[in-house]
Design an enzyme around this catalytic site. Sequence first.
Site, PDB file in Angstrom:
ATOM      1  N   LYS A 152      29.175  26.835  19.629  1.00  0.00           N
ATOM      2  CA  LYS A 152      27.883  27.282  18.801  1.00  0.00           C
ATOM      3  C   LYS A 152      26.871  27.293  20.036  1.00  0.00           C
ATOM      4  CE  LYS A 152      28.948  25.987  14.679  1.00  0.00           C
ATOM      5  NZ  LYS A 152      28.864  26.702  13.504  1.00  0.00           N
ATOM      6  N   LYS A 154      26.983  29.951  17.197  1.00  0.00           N
ATOM      7  CA  LYS A 154      28.033  31.006  16.358  1.00  0.00           C
ATOM      8  C   LYS A 154      28.435  32.317  17.227  1.00  0.00           C
ATOM      9  CE  LYS A 154      27.538  29.892  11.631  1.00  0.00           C
ATOM     10  NZ  LYS A 154      28.681  30.220  10.745  1.00  0.00           N
ATOM     11  N   LYS A 178      37.388  26.206  18.918  1.00  0.00           N
ATOM     12  CA  LYS A 178      37.644  27.399  18.200  1.00  0.00           C
ATOM     13  C   LYS A 178      36.524  28.197  18.303  1.00  0.00           C
ATOM     14  CE  LYS A 178      36.644  26.792  13.248  1.00  0.00           C
ATOM     15  NZ  LYS A 178      35.878  28.082  13.167  1.00  0.00           N
ATOM     16  N   ASP A 180      33.747  30.840  16.144  1.00  0.00           N
ATOM     17  CA  ASP A 180      33.253  30.841  14.902  1.00  0.00           C
ATOM     18  C   ASP A 180      33.741  31.865  14.003  1.00  0.00           C
ATOM     19  OD1 ASP A 180      31.786  29.545  12.795  1.00  0.00           O
ATOM     20  OD2 ASP A 180      30.265  28.997  14.436  1.00  0.00           O
ATOM     21  N   GLU A 181      33.606  31.934  12.540  1.00  0.00           N
ATOM     22  CA  GLU A 181      34.218  32.876  11.778  1.00  0.00           C
ATOM     23  C   GLU A 181      33.624  34.244  12.167  1.00  0.00           C
ATOM     24  OE1 GLU A 181      32.513  30.129  10.627  1.00  0.00           O
ATOM     25  OE2 GLU A 181      30.434  31.029   9.934  1.00  0.00           O
ATOM     26  N   HIS A 268      40.171  29.833   8.178  1.00  0.00           N
ATOM     27  CA  HIS A 268      38.948  29.772   7.934  1.00  0.00           C
ATOM     28  C   HIS A 268      38.677  30.326   6.539  1.00  0.00           C
ATOM     29  CE1 HIS A 268      34.607  29.398   8.264  1.00  0.00           C
ATOM     30  NE2 HIS A 268      34.649  28.950   9.144  1.00  0.00           N
ATOM     31  N   ARG A 269      37.927  29.828   5.435  1.00  0.00           N
ATOM     32  CA  ARG A 269      37.920  30.147   4.254  1.00  0.00           C
ATOM     33  C   ARG A 269      36.315  30.912   4.034  1.00  0.00           C
ATOM     34  NH1 ARG A 269      36.654  24.496   0.987  1.00  0.00           N
ATOM     35  NH2 ARG A 269      35.217  23.662   2.296  1.00  0.00           N
ATOM     36  N   HIS A 301      40.699  25.236   6.420  1.00  0.00           N
ATOM     37  CA  HIS A 301      39.496  24.252   5.991  1.00  0.00           C
ATOM     38  C   HIS A 301      39.472  23.835   4.385  1.00  0.00           C
ATOM     39  CE1 HIS A 301      36.810  25.474   9.545  1.00  0.00           C
ATOM     40  NE2 HIS A 301      37.846  25.862   9.665  1.00  0.00           N
ATOM     41  N   LYS A 308      27.974  19.220   5.254  1.00  0.00           N
ATOM     42  CA  LYS A 308      26.893  20.289   4.806  1.00  0.00           C
ATOM     43  C   LYS A 308      27.353  21.032   3.670  1.00  0.00           C
ATOM     44  CE  LYS A 308      27.580  24.139   7.751  1.00  0.00           C
ATOM     45  NZ  LYS A 308      27.171  24.879   9.201  1.00  0.00           N
ATOM     46  N   GLY A 339      32.185  21.364   8.806  1.00  0.00           N
ATOM     47  CA  GLY A 339      30.760  21.634   8.257  1.00  0.00           C
ATOM     48  C   GLY A 339      29.779  20.723   8.165  1.00  0.00           C
ATOM     49  N   GLY A 340      28.769  20.542   9.147  1.00  0.00           N
ATOM     50  CA  GLY A 340      27.698  19.653   9.029  1.00  0.00           C
ATOM     51  C   GLY A 340      28.014  18.297   9.504  1.00  0.00           C
ATOM     52  N   GLY A 362      30.643  21.339  15.067  1.00  0.00           N
ATOM     53  CA  GLY A 362      29.977  22.369  15.719  1.00  0.00           C
ATOM     54  C   GLY A 362      28.765  22.103  16.261  1.00  0.00           C
ATOM     55  N   GLY A 363      27.514  22.028  15.351  1.00  0.00           N
ATOM     56  CA  GLY A 363      26.404  21.501  15.958  1.00  0.00           C
ATOM     57  C   GLY A 363      26.478  19.821  16.284  1.00  0.00           C
TER      58      GLY A 363
END
Length: 445
Positions: A152, A154, A178, A180-181, A268-269, A301, A308, A339-340, A362-363
């Site tokens: 991040k 992203k 990885k 990001d999408e 990744h979805r 995923h 999140k 995610g989150g 990520g965050g």
Amino acid sequence: MSSGYSYLHLGEKINSDNYLIAKFYLESDANFLETAEAIAGESSIGTWTTLSTMTSTIYSELAPKIFSVDSKKGIIKIAYPIALWEKGNVAQILSGIAGNIFGMKSVKNLRLLDVDFPDKMLNDFDGPAFGIKGIRDAIEVYDRPLVGTIIKPKCGLPPKMHARVAYESWVGGCDIVKDDENLTNQEFNPFEERVIETMKLKKEAEEKTGKKKIYVVNISAQADKMLKRAKFVKKHGGKCVMMDIMTVGFSGVQYIRSQNLGLILHGHRAMHAALTKNPRHGVSMLVIAKMARVAGIDQLHTGTVVGKMDGTEEMVKHIDGVMRGYWSGIKTVMPIASGGLHPGHVPALMEILGDDMIMNFGGGIHGHPHGSLEGAKAVMQALEATKAGLSLHQVTKGSANRALADAIKKWGVYVKDSKKVKKYTYNFDLLVPPIYADDEKIAVK
Ligand code: CAP
Ligand code: MG
């Protein structure tokens, strides 16, 4: 009915070896059974009227059977003969069971809840090349969830900074880093330069830690470009590439899988929720996950429960169970929770989803008050405490596990009570200023 043929076979015992079975939820203002028949027809051999071209052979060999209906619950089950489907073609199957039927006027809401393939059909698909065992062998970690991070921001970091953030994450303890999408090959971070720089620092991180590391490179693009990018990754020593399975499409995934490149395929979805979010309409995540598995995705995923993104405990656990479960000759898929997530989620996450998964932060790593290296350490400290049966509060008393203590100060600890997952002390810190404001702040080698 208007097409002249009936597809109703209520109560008939279906031999699941010979049919693809789809389960739908249906709401209709018209007659329920007639609408069910219209769905069965439109998804296979029928249309809105009788046909002079229809033959009894077509009907007897290819007609679907509605064998179960619960109009109170709105559930219908349809068995489609195997011969209706092209061998190993996900797109063709979806054009039938997830195609025109969603747009029919007589349908108010329609959701494809589940699909079951007979073994004969499964055997025509490649499926994952690695599966859970292959992924664990590649990273040589067998007794805990794998830990990954998404670089991040992203988008925006130039290749050298991207690589440096990756290096810190690996040295801090991450197994996997990885892209990001929505990071592919933009001017601020050209694909080839990113791969070269990040693979270089991956090697350094491996030497420093004595552990294997994986860089998951996002190759999402048009099929020819994806192949070129995947080959580039391979040439530079990469083990894994990512595709945004919904936006590149299942054919894109199958194309890359069919090349047998010896690369782990990460799914990744992004965009799935356009189909999955409304519980009364669209396509369930379970169906998407099954399609990803037959198409050849090794790690996918599937949701976090605690993070999140949407996804109930029951649903995510069920999907993860199906991904890990036995399917004739098709290898397993390693679920990814992403995610989150932050270190304070780790105990609840592991309690709910177990060890056979990738936990992605990520965050929750790059938002650590002291940077990515400390962020990764904090996750590993949380994981080790949880594996040892200790609470995060216990292990952060005194001066031990500072990285984790600092993370908890920022984000808290997520507690799952005995019955329900409880949301609390949740702070996304949307206004945290960027840690790396410019090139100066990050020591690029
Ligand atoms: C998480 C995330 C995922 C989304 C996708 C990211 O970042 O990996 O894209 O959460 O969710 O890469 O941006 P954060 P899902 O850890 O910063 O939230 O896996 O549910 O499709
Ligand atoms: Mg992302």
